[in-house]
Design a protein around this motif. Structure first.
Motif, PDB file in Angstrom:
ATOM      1  N   ASN A  35       0.835  -1.210   0.000  1.00 43.87           N
ATOM      2  CA  ASN A  35       0.000   0.000   0.000  1.00 43.87           C
ATOM      3  C   ASN A  35       0.868   1.258   0.000  1.00 43.87           C
ATOM      4  O   ASN A  35       0.586   2.223  -0.695  1.00 43.87           O
ATOM      5  CB  ASN A  35      -0.914   0.016   1.225  1.00 43.87           C
ATOM      6  CG  ASN A  35      -2.127  -0.884   1.030  1.00 43.87           C
ATOM      7  OD1 ASN A  35      -2.404  -1.333  -0.078  1.00 43.87           O
ATOM      8  ND2 ASN A  35      -2.832  -1.154   2.105  1.00 43.87           N
ATOM      9  N   ASP A  60       4.831   5.783   6.258  1.00 41.41           N
ATOM     10  CA  ASP A  60       5.348   6.122   4.932  1.00 41.41           C
ATOM     11  C   ASP A  60       5.182   7.600   4.633  1.00 41.41           C
ATOM     12  O   ASP A  60       4.467   8.321   5.334  1.00 41.41           O
ATOM     13  CB  ASP A  60       4.699   5.245   3.848  1.00 41.41           C
ATOM     14  CG  ASP A  60       3.231   5.590   3.581  1.00 41.41           C
ATOM     15  OD1 ASP A  60       2.901   6.781   3.415  1.00 41.41           O
ATOM     16  OD2 ASP A  60       2.405   4.649   3.525  1.00 41.41           O
ATOM     17  N   THR A  79     -11.406   0.306  -2.704  1.00 38.70           N
ATOM     18  CA  THR A  79     -10.087   0.496  -3.310  1.00 38.70           C
ATOM     19  C   THR A  79     -10.092   1.709  -4.218  1.00 38.70           C
ATOM     20  O   THR A  79     -11.114   2.048  -4.801  1.00 38.70           O
ATOM     21  CB  THR A  79      -9.649  -0.756  -4.120  1.00 38.70           C
ATOM     22  OG1 THR A  79      -8.388  -0.488  -4.723  1.00 38.70           O
ATOM     23  CG2 THR A  79     -10.657  -1.106  -5.218  1.00 38.70           C
ATOM     24  N   SER A  80      -8.956   2.362  -4.301  1.00 37.72           N
ATOM     25  CA  SER A  80      -8.834   3.495  -5.223  1.00 37.72           C
ATOM     26  C   SER A  80      -8.161   3.040  -6.508  1.00 37.72           C
ATOM     27  O   SER A  80      -7.910   3.824  -7.396  1.00 37.72           O
ATOM     28  CB  SER A  80      -7.994   4.588  -4.555  1.00 37.72           C
ATOM     29  OG  SER A  80      -6.737   4.051  -4.182  1.00 37.72           O
ATOM     30  N   LYS A  81      -7.834   1.722  -6.600  1.00 39.49           N
ATOM     31  CA  LYS A  81      -6.929   1.292  -7.660  1.00 39.49           C
ATOM     32  C   LYS A  81      -7.594   0.736  -8.904  1.00 39.49           C
ATOM     33  O   LYS A  81      -7.029   0.781  -9.988  1.00 39.49           O
ATOM     34  CB  LYS A  81      -5.922   0.298  -7.079  1.00 39.49           C
ATOM     35  CG  LYS A  81      -5.096   0.996  -5.998  1.00 39.49           C
ATOM     36  CD  LYS A  81      -4.313   0.088  -5.096  1.00 39.49           C
ATOM     37  CE  LYS A  81      -3.817   0.888  -3.887  1.00 39.49           C
ATOM     38  NZ  LYS A  81      -3.161   0.058  -2.898  1.00 39.49           N
ATOM     39  N   PHE A  96      -5.308  -4.170  -5.497  1.00 38.53           N
ATOM     40  CA  PHE A  96      -6.475  -3.904  -6.336  1.00 38.53           C
ATOM     41  C   PHE A  96      -7.730  -4.506  -5.742  1.00 38.53           C
ATOM     42  O   PHE A  96      -8.828  -4.221  -6.163  1.00 38.53           O
ATOM     43  CB  PHE A  96      -6.278  -4.416  -7.769  1.00 38.53           C
ATOM     44  CG  PHE A  96      -5.965  -5.889  -7.863  1.00 38.53           C
ATOM     45  CD1 PHE A  96      -6.968  -6.831  -7.807  1.00 38.53           C
ATOM     46  CD2 PHE A  96      -4.645  -6.316  -8.000  1.00 38.53           C
ATOM     47  CE1 PHE A  96      -6.672  -8.181  -7.898  1.00 38.53           C
ATOM     48  CE2 PHE A  96      -4.344  -7.668  -8.089  1.00 38.53           C
ATOM     49  CZ  PHE A  96      -5.362  -8.609  -8.035  1.00 38.53           C
ATOM     50  N   ARG A  97      -7.576  -5.393  -4.720  1.00 42.16           N
ATOM     51  CA  ARG A  97      -8.762  -6.062  -4.217  1.00 42.16           C
ATOM     52  C   ARG A  97      -9.516  -5.247  -3.183  1.00 42.16           C
ATOM     53  O   ARG A  97     -10.665  -5.529  -2.882  1.00 42.16           O
ATOM     54  CB  ARG A  97      -8.368  -7.365  -3.539  1.00 42.16           C
ATOM     55  CG  ARG A  97      -7.949  -8.427  -4.466  1.00 42.16           C
ATOM     56  CD  ARG A  97      -7.466  -9.562  -3.584  1.00 42.16           C
ATOM     57  NE  ARG A  97      -6.611 -10.449  -4.298  1.00 42.16           N
ATOM     58  CZ  ARG A  97      -7.023 -11.611  -4.780  1.00 42.16           C
ATOM     59  NH1 ARG A  97      -8.253 -11.992  -4.626  1.00 42.16           N
ATOM     60  NH2 ARG A  97      -6.188 -12.380  -5.415  1.00 42.16           N
ATOM     61  N   GLY A  98      -8.815  -4.308  -2.565  1.00 41.17           N
ATOM     62  CA  GLY A  98      -9.460  -3.539  -1.507  1.00 41.17           C
ATOM     63  C   GLY A  98      -9.816  -4.402  -0.316  1.00 41.17           C
ATOM     64  O   GLY A  98     -10.813  -4.177   0.365  1.00 41.17           O
ATOM     65  N   LEU A 101      -6.763  -3.933   4.117  1.00 44.02           N
ATOM     66  CA  LEU A 101      -6.984  -3.141   5.325  1.00 44.02           C
ATOM     67  C   LEU A 101      -8.212  -3.627   6.094  1.00 44.02           C
ATOM     68  O   LEU A 101      -8.185  -3.724   7.316  1.00 44.02           O
ATOM     69  CB  LEU A 101      -7.101  -1.649   4.984  1.00 44.02           C
ATOM     70  CG  LEU A 101      -5.786  -0.959   4.636  1.00 44.02           C
ATOM     71  CD1 LEU A 101      -6.007   0.538   4.453  1.00 44.02           C
ATOM     72  CD2 LEU A 101      -4.743  -1.188   5.718  1.00 44.02           C
ATOM     73  N   THR A 141       1.285   8.294   5.647  1.00 45.84           N
ATOM     74  CA  THR A 141       0.369   7.427   6.387  1.00 45.84           C
ATOM     75  C   THR A 141       1.119   6.607   7.434  1.00 45.84           C
ATOM     76  O   THR A 141       2.220   6.129   7.179  1.00 45.84           O
ATOM     77  CB  THR A 141      -0.339   6.457   5.402  1.00 45.84           C
ATOM     78  OG1 THR A 141      -1.029   7.225   4.412  1.00 45.84           O
ATOM     79  CG2 THR A 141      -1.325   5.554   6.106  1.00 45.84           C
TER      80      THR A 141
HETATM   81  P1  ADP Z   1      -6.008  -2.230  -2.188  1.00 45.22           P
HETATM   82  O1  ADP Z   1      -4.572  -1.972  -1.907  1.00 45.22           O
HETATM   83  O2  ADP Z   1      -6.238  -3.560  -2.809  1.00 45.22           O
HETATM   84  O3  ADP Z   1      -6.684  -1.125  -2.909  1.00 45.22           O
HETATM   85  P2  ADP Z   1      -6.293  -2.066   0.677  1.00 45.22           P
HETATM   86  O4  ADP Z   1      -7.339  -2.591   1.604  1.00 45.22           O
HETATM   87  O5  ADP Z   1      -4.919  -2.551   0.882  1.00 45.22           O
HETATM   88  O6  ADP Z   1      -6.783  -2.375  -0.773  1.00 45.22           O
HETATM   89  O7  ADP Z   1      -6.310  -0.497   0.756  1.00 45.22           O
HETATM   90  C1  ADP Z   1      -7.539   0.201   0.488  1.00 45.22           C
HETATM   91  C2  ADP Z   1      -7.287   1.603  -0.018  1.00 45.22           C
HETATM   92  O8  ADP Z   1      -6.735   2.414   1.024  1.00 45.22           O
HETATM   93  C3  ADP Z   1      -6.275   1.682  -1.135  1.00 45.22           C
HETATM   94  O9  ADP Z   1      -6.871   1.480  -2.406  1.00 45.22           O
HETATM   95  C4  ADP Z   1      -5.718   3.095  -0.983  1.00 45.22           C
HETATM   96  O10 ADP Z   1      -6.522   4.033  -1.650  1.00 45.22           O
HETATM   97  C5  ADP Z   1      -5.831   3.353   0.505  1.00 45.22           C
HETATM   98  N1  ADP Z   1      -4.528   3.183   1.213  1.00 45.22           N
HETATM   99  C6  ADP Z   1      -4.129   2.103   1.911  1.00 45.22           C
HETATM  100  N2  ADP Z   1      -2.894   2.274   2.442  1.00 45.22           N
HETATM  101  C7  ADP Z   1      -2.473   3.499   2.045  1.00 45.22           C
HETATM  102  C8  ADP Z   1      -1.275   4.276   2.251  1.00 45.22           C
HETATM  103  N3  ADP Z   1      -0.240   3.791   2.959  1.00 45.22           N
HETATM  104  N4  ADP Z   1      -1.230   5.512   1.696  1.00 45.22           N
HETATM  105  C9  ADP Z   1      -2.272   5.999   0.974  1.00 45.22           C
HETATM  106  N5  ADP Z   1      -3.405   5.324   0.749  1.00 45.22           N
HETATM  107  C10 ADP Z   1      -3.530   4.095   1.273  1.00 45.22           C
END
Ligand code: ADP
Ligand code: MG
Length: 522
Positions: A35, A60, A79-81, A96-98, A101, A141
């Motif tokens: 992330n 980070d 997810t934002s991806k 990409f799976r969201g 976290l 973050t």
């Molecule tokens: P994914 O990585 O598959 O999108 P995650 O559950 O790992 O799903 O994270 C969800 C969303 O949270 C990410 O798409 C991103 O937008 C945001 N995010 C997570 N960790 C960070 C980080 N360290 N810095 C900025 N945005 C983050």
């Protein structure tokens, strides 16, 4: 009859799903680092206590999240991806799976502090958000995961010892650091430094983390290092494979490497290597393993051959002859691979053009020309050289992308758009930070553009971007194409070496042929 079926509450669903994504502290650290990388971090600091069971903390300096995103990111499938399944094809993020976290939050006490300019602190327990409030933090973050698996006793029971977990986490951080040399990593365990690396070039990072290797591979989609056969060991621990920068376990690739070593190593020994495969996202499915540890290749046979040949070529002289023949090249020309930085200024090379040379045949990506003797041309090298010069001199025709690429720039990087236009890449700025790429020159594939951009930022000079030109090269050529390429090569400034400094062709005089076959001149 009494009702027996009940819908599971969201938190229980997350806890069950968590088992797949987050098995242990190392897999959590992997998700969190990925992330941070996706957020463009340049420094990633990790801290664990008791192997991660008590605390995993990661900080980070990436682009962080605003308050709305922060509130959403702990939800499952947030997810934002990606927005659609099609986006998976052009994926250039690790996540990409969201799911990560949400999964991590559901089995721990989690605190998130994040800022994209506006800082937010969120506290969650077992996946339920208990507080959201503004706080103070620079851009970036920080995530703290405490009391891992406190609410899943069954999983907690099956956790390894703290020291085993610490070792696994360290290995994970080391591994990820290999593929991201431009990011500084540190790992603290129980207050002491366990691992620390500064920003480096790829080769130095690998040397620092794994050690030095005898052979370097740079060949189309494959780059990296392999150890001398004598260094092969009884386990696979020295083997690191990355596909599009993801650490991947692939029995197929491991086997191909082994075959590439041929009879140089025994059946049960495993040569150390660090290999990077850069393939187009469409040719590999990363969505087959919850932790993205394995992949499925669309064309397994092709990948196998590619790896095997690249490894074999690392041992062979630049022109390979059947192994069973022992062959000493005649003194008239040299098979030695000269490195580009060791190349001395040479007198202009006279090509055998004054006579009618005849293209005889294409063998793989080699062209055989009949001149006074025989001329052997590496078409891939010729192709790379021609593309390189075309772009430098007359700006090659760009190919429009069906899906324009969008990349986020950092503050102060806006000038990049103009620089890229200057080298024939059609792009524009959307707002102040988003770079949109509409068309790329033929040597660059969209999937490789983020890497290209990374090195451009550092080098700013086309001449130093040579490796990128040698990326996308056709695998086979027709005789006509080969002939045209050879003609076109004659117009290039440097006609002897490809942009990476490797020989493009070599000529064997008739008398040398005699020497090669008979071992003497008449
Ligand atoms: P994914 O990585 O598959 O999108 P995650 O559950 O790992 O799903 O994270 C969800 C969303 O949270 C990410 O798409 C991103 O937008 C945001 N995010 C997570 N960790 C960070 C980080 N360290 N810095 C900025 N945005 C983050
Ligand atoms: Mg993620």
């Amino acid at each position: 009859m009494k009702q027996k079926i009940f819908r599971l509450p969201e938190t229980v669903i997350n806890q069950i799903a968590a088992g797949e994504v987050v098995e242990n502290p190392a897999s959590i650290v992997k998700e969190l680092i990925e992330n941070s990388l996706d957020a463009g971090a340049e420094t990633i600091a990790i801290e664990i206590v008791s192997g991660g069971q008590q605390l995993i903390r990661i900080e980070d300096d990436g682009y962080g999240m605003g308050p709305e995103d922060a509130a959403l990111c702990l939800e499952r499938h947030a997810t934002s991806k990606i927005r659609s399944v099609e986006d998976l094809q052009g994926l250039n993020t690790m996540g990409f799976r969201g799911e990560a976290l949400a999964a991590i939050a559901s089995v721990s006490h989690l605190e998130l502090k994040t800022s994209d300019g506006t800082a937010t602190r969120i506290v969650a327990e077992g996946g339920k958000i208990v507080s959201v409030a503004p706080c103070a933090r620079n851009r970036g973050t920080t995530i703290e995961v405490r009391s891992l698996f406190y609410n899943v006793p069954a999983r907690k029971k099956f956790q390894k010892s703290a020291s085993a977990n610490t070792a696994q986490v360290a290995r994970m951080v080391e591994t990820l650091s290999l593929a991201h040399p431009h990011v500084a990593f540190s790992l603290h365990s129980n207050g002491g430094v366990a691992f620390e690396v500064k920003k480096r070039a790829m080769k130095e990072r690998i040397e620092e983390v794994v050690g030095s290797f005898e052979h370097e591979i740079q060949r189309g989609e494959i780059g990296g290092f392999i150890a001398a056969p004598a260094k092969a060991g009884p386990t696979r621990t020295g083997q690191y494979l990355f596909i599009n920068r993801r650490p991947i376990f692939s029995p197929l690739v491991a086997k191909a490497v082994k075959e590439g070593f041929g009879t140089r190593i025994g059946e049960h020994s495993y040569p150390p290597f660090v290999l990077f495969l850069e393939v187009s996202p469409e040719s590999v499915d990363v969505n087959v393993h919850p932790q993205k540890r394995e992949v499925r290749f669309r064309e397994e046979g092709k990948i196998f051959r590619l790896v095997q040949e690249a490894v074999a070529a690392a041992f062979a002289p630049s022109v390979s002859f059947p192994e069973s023949l022992s062959f000493t090249p005649p003194p008239a020309f040299s098979f030695a691979e000269e490195l580009p930085w060791e190349r001395k200024e040479e007198a202009p090379v006279e090509l055998p053009l004054s006579f009618a040379e005849r293209p005889l045949a294409v063998l793989g990506s080699f062209l055989l020309l009949q001149a006074e003797g025989l001329t052997l041309v590496d078409l891939a090298g010729a192709h790379a050289r021609v593309l390189f010069e075309t772009l430098k001199e007359e700006r090659g025709a760009s190919q429009a992308l069906i899906w324009p690429l969008q990349l986020e720039l950092k503050r102060g990087e806006e000038a990049i758009a103009e620089e890229l236009q200057g080298i024939g890449i059609e792009c524009r700025l959307l707002g102040s930070k988003t770079l949109v790429i509409d068309a790329l020159p033929p040597f660059l594939e969209a999937a490789h553009f983020p890497l290209f951009l990374e090195s451009w930022k550092e080098k700013k000079k086309l001449d130093q971007m040579a490796p990128h030109f040698c990326r996308r090269i056709k695998k086979s050529y027709s005789l006509e194409e080969a002939n045209a390429l050879w003609r076109r090569l004659q117009k290039c400034g440097d006609r002897l070496y490809d942009p990476l400094g490797r020989r493009i062709w070599t000529a064997v005089q008739a008398e040398d042929l005699e020497w090669m076959i008979r071992g003497s001149k008449n």
